[in-house]
Motif scaffolding. Sequence first.
Motif, PDB file in Angstrom:
ATOM      1  N   PHE A  47      76.208  61.717  22.676  1.00  0.00           N
ATOM      2  CA  PHE A  47      74.769  61.962  22.711  1.00  0.00           C
ATOM      3  C   PHE A  47      74.291  62.533  21.382  1.00  0.00           C
ATOM      4  CE2 PHE A  47      71.236  64.890  23.403  1.00  0.00           C
ATOM      5  CZ  PHE A  47      70.289  64.011  23.901  1.00  0.00           C
ATOM      6  N   LEU A  48      75.040  63.494  20.825  1.00  0.00           N
ATOM      7  CA  LEU A  48      74.638  64.095  19.552  1.00  0.00           C
ATOM      8  C   LEU A  48      74.624  63.071  18.415  1.00  0.00           C
ATOM      9  CD1 LEU A  48      76.457  67.558  19.653  1.00  0.00           C
ATOM     10  CD2 LEU A  48      74.020  67.078  19.993  1.00  0.00           C
ATOM     11  N   VAL A  54      68.833  58.019  16.299  1.00  0.00           N
ATOM     12  CA  VAL A  54      67.581  57.489  16.852  1.00  0.00           C
ATOM     13  C   VAL A  54      66.618  58.560  17.328  1.00  0.00           C
ATOM     14  CG1 VAL A  54      68.603  55.287  17.522  1.00  0.00           C
ATOM     15  CG2 VAL A  54      68.556  57.172  19.155  1.00  0.00           C
ATOM     16  N   GLY A  55      67.025  59.807  17.312  1.00  0.00           N
ATOM     17  CA  GLY A  55      66.172  60.889  17.787  1.00  0.00           C
ATOM     18  C   GLY A  55      66.593  61.339  19.176  1.00  0.00           C
ATOM     19  N   THR A  57      64.873  62.219  21.925  1.00  0.00           N
ATOM     20  CA  THR A  57      64.189  61.662  23.101  1.00  0.00           C
ATOM     21  C   THR A  57      64.708  60.263  23.417  1.00  0.00           C
ATOM     22  OG1 THR A  57      62.213  62.916  22.495  1.00  0.00           O
ATOM     23  CG2 THR A  57      61.941  61.148  24.106  1.00  0.00           C
ATOM     24  N   VAL A  58      64.831  59.443  22.406  1.00  0.00           N
ATOM     25  CA  VAL A  58      65.322  58.077  22.614  1.00  0.00           C
ATOM     26  C   VAL A  58      66.789  58.114  23.060  1.00  0.00           C
ATOM     27  CG1 VAL A  58      65.744  55.853  21.498  1.00  0.00           C
ATOM     28  CG2 VAL A  58      63.671  57.131  20.978  1.00  0.00           C
ATOM     29  N   ALA A  59      67.580  59.015  22.480  1.00  0.00           N
ATOM     30  CA  ALA A  59      68.986  59.139  22.883  1.00  0.00           C
ATOM     31  C   ALA A  59      69.090  59.550  24.347  1.00  0.00           C
ATOM     32  CB  ALA A  59      69.699  60.151  21.994  1.00  0.00           C
ATOM     33  N   ALA A  60      68.236  60.494  24.766  1.00  0.00           N
ATOM     34  CA  ALA A  60      68.238  60.917  26.170  1.00  0.00           C
ATOM     35  C   ALA A  60      67.869  59.759  27.085  1.00  0.00           C
ATOM     36  CB  ALA A  60      67.280  62.083  26.372  1.00  0.00           C
ATOM     37  N   LEU A  61      66.894  58.940  26.655  1.00  0.00           N
ATOM     38  CA  LEU A  61      66.529  57.757  27.444  1.00  0.00           C
ATOM     39  C   LEU A  61      67.689  56.768  27.520  1.00  0.00           C
ATOM     40  CD1 LEU A  61      62.867  57.115  26.266  1.00  0.00           C
ATOM     41  CD2 LEU A  61      63.622  57.784  28.546  1.00  0.00           C
ATOM     42  N   TYR A  62      68.348  56.514  26.398  1.00  0.00           N
ATOM     43  CA  TYR A  62      69.502  55.607  26.400  1.00  0.00           C
ATOM     44  C   TYR A  62      70.588  56.088  27.360  1.00  0.00           C
ATOM     45  CZ  TYR A  62      67.883  53.102  22.187  1.00  0.00           C
ATOM     46  OH  TYR A  62      67.193  52.336  21.302  1.00  0.00           O
ATOM     47  N   PHE A  63      70.931  57.356  27.247  1.00  0.00           N
ATOM     48  CA  PHE A  63      72.004  57.882  28.099  1.00  0.00           C
ATOM     49  C   PHE A  63      71.582  57.908  29.561  1.00  0.00           C
ATOM     50  CE2 PHE A  63      74.143  58.761  24.290  1.00  0.00           C
ATOM     51  CZ  PHE A  63      75.441  59.130  24.579  1.00  0.00           C
ATOM     52  N   GLY A  64      70.329  58.246  29.834  1.00  0.00           N
ATOM     53  CA  GLY A  64      69.845  58.250  31.215  1.00  0.00           C
ATOM     54  C   GLY A  64      69.901  56.864  31.835  1.00  0.00           C
ATOM     55  N   VAL A  65      69.400  55.872  31.100  1.00  0.00           N
ATOM     56  CA  VAL A  65      69.424  54.493  31.600  1.00  0.00           C
ATOM     57  C   VAL A  65      70.870  54.014  31.748  1.00  0.00           C
ATOM     58  CG1 VAL A  65      68.862  52.099  30.984  1.00  0.00           C
ATOM     59  CG2 VAL A  65      67.136  53.880  30.764  1.00  0.00           C
ATOM     60  N   GLY A  66      71.708  54.380  30.778  1.00  0.00           N
ATOM     61  CA  GLY A  66      73.117  53.979  30.854  1.00  0.00           C
ATOM     62  C   GLY A  66      73.811  54.519  32.094  1.00  0.00           C
ATOM     63  N   PHE A  67      73.575  55.792  32.409  1.00  0.00           N
ATOM     64  CA  PHE A  67      74.215  56.367  33.595  1.00  0.00           C
ATOM     65  C   PHE A  67      73.638  55.808  34.895  1.00  0.00           C
ATOM     66  CE2 PHE A  67      75.734  59.797  30.723  1.00  0.00           C
ATOM     67  CZ  PHE A  67      77.082  59.675  31.039  1.00  0.00           C
TER      68      PHE A  67
END
Length: 147
Positions: A47-48, A54-55, A57-67
């Motif tokens: 995540f870091l 990518v920033g 917020t976008v990283a959190a969205l990527y990881f959230g959608v991925g999980f």
Amino acid sequence: MLARFLALLASGEIGFLKRRVKTAVIGYGAAALAALAGAVFLVYAGFLVTAEQVGPTVAALYFGVGFVLLAIAIIIVFKIVAAMQRRAQRRRLAADRSAMAGASAMAMLPVLISRKGGMSVALVALAGLAGFAAYRAMQNPDDDHDD
């Protein structure tokens, strides 16, 4: 395994078995916690790295959608496996019923033969069983439409 447990119980070594089980549970539990912590830190490191590129917020969205997608994939796999197990169980039950019917028919055969005119009744029953077996053999086993 049950026989070994009963032998330990009979010989009075159940305390030793209890200590071994307790030690194994503690050891495997500690290993599972360490593995879980390692997995969490690896995901956090990923995540870091993604957040730097990518920033946050976008990283959190990527990881959230991925999980979420991972959870959906796991649920789909479990549903497929459960359906396969249900079909296999139905096949086993059908085979058990067929075996039970054949065994009961064979058990009744001496009674039918011992009566007057019983030989013809027995032959008709055997012909019926053979016809049913041929019918079942000719059916396509992949025609399970009652899911």
